[in-house]
Design an enzyme around this catalytic site. Structure first.
Site, PDB file in Angstrom:
ATOM      1  CE1 TYR A 156      -3.995   1.984   0.681  1.00  0.00           C
ATOM      2  CE2 TYR A 156      -2.546   3.112   2.533  1.00  0.00           C
ATOM      3  CZ  TYR A 156      -3.797   3.300   1.682  1.00  0.00           C
ATOM      4  OH  TYR A 156      -4.587   4.173   1.856  1.00  0.00           O
ATOM      5  CE  LYS A 160      -3.616   4.887  -1.666  1.00  0.00           C
ATOM      6  NZ  LYS A 160      -4.695   5.504  -2.283  1.00  0.00           N
TER       7      LYS A 160
END
Ligand code: NAP
Length: 248
Positions: A156, A160
């Site tokens: 993640y 990001k």
């Protein structure tokens, strides 16, 4: 926010949480909306509700952002319906958390393909119509985790952080065509995604937030509307942290 009336926005991940709040916030300023989710029934209902509540035209589209083909076909439908795309909000995202020693290759690929490649494919698809009009706003919903890192979220956080690199590169590439590209890095925002975090971790997180409370989806939505409006006219390539001071 008068300048937002009759603009056209695409919002991905608009079926709930932050994406739904973004869609409602833009609708309140008179923005026409193309709303994206993988679930046609849900997004059709959301689009109908927003249309009735705010009196704006909406279009519900079932698109899996992992598929560039579905995105290209969807963008064509938006142009057929509304003739223009002024605002692109890449908000769709998932988590598949695990420590690196337990993380499966599929956990990595699903998160990168949804959160990062999905944003890339939408940016690519809307760039041509925006370049033609010599105006446009792209907003990528990143995360403070993409700046700070977070144990158990390497997939993640990488996605990001990748969105931030994508944002800054496109801001440099497209600035001359008056297309502004920015990222928002939310901190801990109450939503379905954060419901699953154990209470102990939430308490620990809260103790590190100077403002002393978790954020709401509306806090992110307000920032999106601000950046989309003429008030954000001189802002591009920025990463705006909306995190109660969590990361500084
Ligand atoms: P959420 O409640 O889980 O909503 C995620 C949205 O993404 C849903 O509308 C979902 O729609 C959509 N989505 C997921 N996979 C998709 C796919 N393959 N194709 C199309 N749509 C897809 O999450 P949230 O908390 O509102 O988060 C929204 C964004 O903010 C995410 O990018 C997240 O990483 C970011 N963010 C959240 C927080 C937080 O604290 N909540 C913090 C930092 C960043 P369907 O399931 O209907 O398809």
């Amino acid at each position: 926010m008068k300048t937002l009336k009759n603009k056209v926005a695409i919002v991905t991940g608009a079926s709930r949480g932050i994406g739904l709040a973004i869609a409602e916030n833009l609708a309140q300023y008179g923005v026409k909306l193309a709303l994206i989710s993988t679930n046609l029934d849900t997004i059709t209902k959301v689009a109908k509700d927003i249309s009735e509540k705010y009196g704006v035209e909406t279009l519900a589209l079932q698109i899996d952002v992992k598929s560039a083909d579905e995105i290209n076909a969807g963008v064509k439908k938006v142009l057929d319906s509304f003739s223009q795309i002024d605002i692109m909000v890449n908000n769709a995202g998932i988590t598949r958390d695990n420590l690196i020693i337990r993380m499966k290759e599929d956990d990595w690929s699903q998160v990168i393909d949804t959160n990062l490649k999905g944003a890339f494919s939408f940016c690519k698809a809307v760039t041509r119509p925006m370049m033609k009009k010599r105006t446009g706003v792209i907003i990528n919903i990143s995360s403070v985790v993409g700046i700070m890192g977070n144990a158990g979220q390497s997939n993640y956080a990488a996605a990001k952080a990748g969105m931030i690199g994508l944002t800054k590169s496109l801001a440099k590439e497209l600035g001359a065509r008056n297309i502004r590209v920015n990222a928002i890095a939310p901190g801990f925002i109450v939503s379905k995604m954060t419901e699953e975090i154990p209470e102990k971790s939430k308490d620990e997180m809260l103790s590190r937030i100077p403002l002393g409370n978790f954020g709401e989806a509306k806090n992110i939505a307000d920032c999106v509307s601000f950046l989309s409006s003429s008030m954000g006219n001189y802002i591009t390539g920025s990463v705006i942290q909306v995190d109660g001071g969590l990361n500084m």
